[in-house]
Write a protein that holds these residues in place. Structure first.
Motif, short mmCIF file in Angstrom:
data_model
loop_
_atom_site.label_atom_id
_atom_site.label_comp_id
_atom_site.label_asym_id
_atom_site.label_seq_id
_atom_site.Cartn_x
_atom_site.Cartn_y
_atom_site.Cartn_z
N THR A 94 0.84 -1.21 0.00
CA THR A 94 0.00 0.00 0.00
C THR A 94 0.87 1.25 0.00
N ARG A 95 1.91 1.24 0.81
CA ARG A 95 2.90 2.32 0.84
C ARG A 95 4.20 1.76 1.38
N VAL A 96 5.27 2.55 1.23
CA VAL A 96 6.59 2.05 1.62
C VAL A 96 7.35 3.14 2.37
N ILE A 97 8.02 2.73 3.43
CA ILE A 97 8.86 3.65 4.20
C ILE A 97 10.31 3.25 3.99
N THR A 98 11.14 4.20 3.55
CA THR A 98 12.56 3.87 3.37
C THR A 98 13.37 4.50 4.49
N LEU A 99 14.33 3.73 4.99
CA LEU A 99 15.16 4.17 6.11
C LEU A 99 16.60 4.23 5.63
N ALA A 100 17.08 5.42 5.29
CA ALA A 100 18.44 5.54 4.79
C ALA A 100 19.34 6.09 5.88
N ASN A 101 20.47 5.40 6.08
CA ASN A 101 21.43 5.84 7.07
C ASN A 101 22.75 5.15 6.73
N GLU A 102 23.87 5.86 6.85
CA GLU A 102 25.17 5.25 6.54
C GLU A 102 25.40 3.96 7.34
N GLU A 103 24.86 3.92 8.54
CA GLU A 103 25.03 2.75 9.41
C GLU A 103 24.24 1.54 8.91
N LEU A 104 23.37 1.76 7.91
CA LEU A 104 22.55 0.66 7.40
C LEU A 104 23.04 0.17 6.04
N LYS A 105 24.26 0.61 5.68
CA LYS A 105 24.82 0.24 4.38
C LYS A 105 24.99 -1.27 4.27
N THR A 106 25.57 -1.87 5.29
CA THR A 106 25.59 -3.34 5.34
C THR A 106 24.74 -3.77 6.53
N TYR A 107 24.21 -4.98 6.41
CA TYR A 107 23.32 -5.48 7.45
C TYR A 107 24.08 -5.76 8.76
N THR A 108 23.55 -5.24 9.85
CA THR A 108 23.95 -5.71 11.18
C THR A 108 22.65 -5.88 11.95
N SER A 109 22.60 -6.85 12.85
CA SER A 109 21.34 -7.07 13.56
C SER A 109 21.02 -5.88 14.46
N ASP A 110 22.06 -5.27 15.06
CA ASP A 110 21.81 -4.10 15.91
C ASP A 110 21.27 -2.92 15.09
N GLY A 111 21.91 -2.64 13.95
CA GLY A 111 21.52 -1.49 13.12
C GLY A 111 20.11 -1.65 12.57
N PHE A 112 19.88 -2.76 11.90
CA PHE A 112 18.57 -2.97 11.26
C PHE A 112 17.45 -3.07 12.29
N SER A 113 17.73 -3.73 13.42
CA SER A 113 16.64 -3.89 14.39
C SER A 113 16.28 -2.55 15.01
N GLN A 114 17.28 -1.72 15.28
CA GLN A 114 16.96 -0.38 15.82
C GLN A 114 16.11 0.41 14.84
N ALA A 115 16.53 0.39 13.56
CA ALA A 115 15.82 1.17 12.54
C ALA A 115 14.37 0.69 12.41
N ILE A 116 14.22 -0.62 12.27
CA ILE A 116 12.87 -1.16 12.04
C ILE A 116 12.02 -1.02 13.29
N PHE A 117 12.64 -1.11 14.44
CA PHE A 117 11.86 -0.97 15.66
C PHE A 117 11.25 0.43 15.77
N GLN A 118 11.96 1.42 15.25
CA GLN A 118 11.40 2.78 15.27
C GLN A 118 10.13 2.84 14.42
N VAL A 119 10.14 2.13 13.29
CA VAL A 119 8.94 2.10 12.43
C VAL A 119 7.82 1.31 13.12
N ILE A 120 8.18 0.23 13.79
CA ILE A 120 7.16 -0.56 14.50
C ILE A 120 6.48 0.30 15.57
N GLU A 121 7.28 1.11 16.25
CA GLU A 121 6.70 1.98 17.27
C GLU A 121 5.76 3.02 16.66
#
Lengths: 257, 326
Positions: B59-86
């Motif tokens: 329906t719609r898409v949210i993009t999360l751009a950040n230099e820290e998200l260039k490569t996957y890390t569980s800490d980086g991605f989980s923090q970013a996505i958790f903000q969207v979940i909230e």
């Protein structure tokens, strides 16, 4: 170092699976240490031999799990703990398991926890990363190499066939992938020694938990076997003709080319 | 009851992985007419990828751009996505059961204290309930599972839930959101690419697998050629890995990968029960083996009794020929 291993008792990989009264038939089945957890036991022993400390193997299950714990002790682990849920819990899921483990680790000083990357029965692969999150320690999954120097840890992990080099620090949780090591067989003296090593048994009550605290978030409603695969067509004739026939069958009958 | 469902998209080398579209299809089943919100993590401009998710049913898409998200890390991605979940308080979350999915989703579920159904091969709405089917004992059996409390959270196995047809007339907003990332505890120093062509075994449509019968690492060459002409990838049995003919990352079976390609060609594989567990749910199975009694013929749709070093090169030529004629 305080080294912990999360261990699960699973069906032997040789076992055929059948269903009785809607459940997996476990009568007469052979059990083993989950093969990925065996890598964890082996690595834990190697880490202790290099850096000193103590290896404690932890499992959640019933009395029958003692056998796999004794095997881990015979391989060289120092202590074992069985959280026996037989009388308290009818069902559980990964949420349940991690709730119990979180309570278990609450008052313990941990340097590293090792587990298998997945169990070959339910295969969720959730327990390691879930537990690390609850304990607020870093987690590296599917590791194939680990070097520890003081608090610093260098790891290689398998990412869908590629190798990722990761640096992190203790305390840490890792899950083990094939290729990490060759698990040893327990030696005869090892087996004799294992009989005298401490194996503690706890119930969830000892961890200040009751049934409601660990109530699962998921429910299995049905278990079934995949449709039996019918043996297909073995082609005949000269190899050249067989190859031609195969390509034609794949194209027209199977429609995959 | 309609639900808002989040789909965590995944890209590789600048384009979305197909499993992302399959996850959108699964999310559409769960949402029952509610919103399907895509999320993408990365470092650069993700507008085009977000648009692609909309064309496939988000329906719609949210993009999360950040230099820290260039490569996957569980800490980086989980923090970013958790903000969207909230922000979004979704009632469902879906992602592919990929290396990243396996690493990230348990962490998120643990933070949310929610259930998580991993590696689903089917998603069905039965009244108000969402029923997931997933393999257990490496596909020797299956279970149906439901979430009883909290977010309907699942990962789906690639190649099993069909994606919706791409439709450029679908419109939806692609918006960028700033995220705050701190304290990444695992630092990626290097990634050594070993997999050929970037086709992962679990996502491959065609797999050509070798067993002890390939006899050496050079013995895999004809198999690679066959995989090439079919646009597939090469796998192996434990026997071949243990013998040192190939890397363990290629292993298919109860320990190793469980795969369900459209076409599985087993070359010089006897068919031990542990191997069959990893591949017998493939759609079409071809077995090539010298031993007519080999177990693999019991699960094969088509079998050729013969020497793989004779059969496979001829198969390569025949398929090339077929393509020329087409």
């Amino acid at each position: 170092m305080n080294i912990y291993v999360l261990l699960k008792r699973t069906f032997d990989t040789e076992e055929k699976i059948s269903i009785k009264n809607g459940q997996i038939e476990d009568d007469g089945a052979e059990y083993i240490i989950n093969p990925y957890d065996e890598y964890a036991v082996e690595e834990a022993i190697n880490i202790r031999d290099e850096h000193g400390g103590e290896v404690t193997v932890v499992t959640i299950g019933d009395e029958d799990s003692e056998k796999q714990l004794r095997t881990a002790l015979a391989m060289g682990a120092d202590k074992a703990v069985l959280v026996n849920t037989e009388d308290d819990l009818e069902e559980g899921d990964q949420f349940t398991t991690v709730k119990i483990l979180e309570a278990f680790f609450e008052d313990r000083d941990v340097d590293i926890i090792l587990g298998g990357n997945v169990a070959i029965d339910e295969a969720s692969g959730q327990v390691g990363p879930r537990l690390a999150e609850r304990l607020d320690i870093p987690c590296v999954t599917t590791i194939t190499n680990i070097e520890i120097e003081g608090k610093n840890v260098k790891i290689e992990r398998d990412v869908e066939g590629d190798v990722e080099k990761v640096e992190t620090t203790l305390p840490l949780l890792v899950t083990c992938q094939q290729g990490l090591n060759e698990p040893r067989y327990p030696s005869l003296p090892g087996i004799m020694k294992a009989k005298k090593k401490p194996l503690d048994e706890l119930e969830i009550d000892d961890l200040d938990l009751d049934e409601d605290d660990v109530e699962p978030k998921t429910r299995t409603t049905e278990i079934f076997l995949p449709p039996e695969k019918q043996a297909g067509k073995v082609l005949e004739g000269e190899v050249d003709d067989q190859v031609k026939e195969l390509v034609s069958l794949l194209k027209t009958e199977a429609k995959v080319l | 009851m309609s639900k808002k469902v989040l789909v965590i998209g995944e890209s590789r080398e600048g384009s979305l992985r197909n499993v992302t579209f399959e996850a959108i299809a699964a999310a559409n089943i769960i949402s029952d007419g509610g919103e399907v919100v895509g999320v993408l993590c990365g470092a650069g401009d993700m507008e085009a990828m977000g648009q692609e998710m909309v064309y496939h049913g988000a329906t719609r898409v949210i993009t999360l751009a950040n230099e820290e998200l260039k490569t996957y890390t569980s800490d980086g991605f989980s923090q970013a996505i958790f903000q969207v979940i909230e922000d979004e308080s979704p009632e469902g979350i879906v992602m592919g059961h990929t290396a990243i999915g396996k690493d990230l989703t348990p962490k998120l579920a643990s933070k949310l204290e929610s259930g998580l159904i991993s590696d689903a091969t089917e998603v069905v709405a039965e009244g108000d309930k969402i029923v997931f089917t997933r393999p257990i004992y490496s596909g020797k059996a299956f279970e149906k599972k439901e979430i009883t409390d909290g977010v309907v959270f699942a990962t789906i196995r690639p190649n099993n839930i069909p994606a919706l047809e791409r439709n450029e007339e679908l419109a939806g907003e692609v918006s960028a959101r700033d995220v705050d990332i701190q304290n990444i505890r695992t630092i990626i120093k290097d990634i050594i690419r070993k997999s050929s062509e970037g086709v992962d075994l679990s996502e491959a449509k065609v797999i050509v697998a070798g067993g002890r019968g390939v006899k050496s690492s050079e013995g895999f060459e004809p198999l690679e050629q066959l995989a090439d002409v079919l646009g597939g990838t090469v796998g192996a049995s434990r026997g071949a890995c243990d013998a040192g003919y190939c890397d363990y990352s290629l292993q298919i079976g109860q320990t190793g990968k469980v795969v369900t390609p459209d076409l599985y060609i087993a070359c010089g594989i006897s068919g031990a029960i542990q191997h069959l567990a990893g591949m017998s749910n493939s759609k079409v199975i071809v077995a090539i083996n010298k031993d007519p009694e080999a177990n693999i013929f019991n699960v094969a749709d088509y079998g050729i009794v013969g020497d793989l070093f004779d059969v496979v090169p001829k198969l390569v030529e025949e398929i090339k020929q077929m393509k020329v004629n087409a």
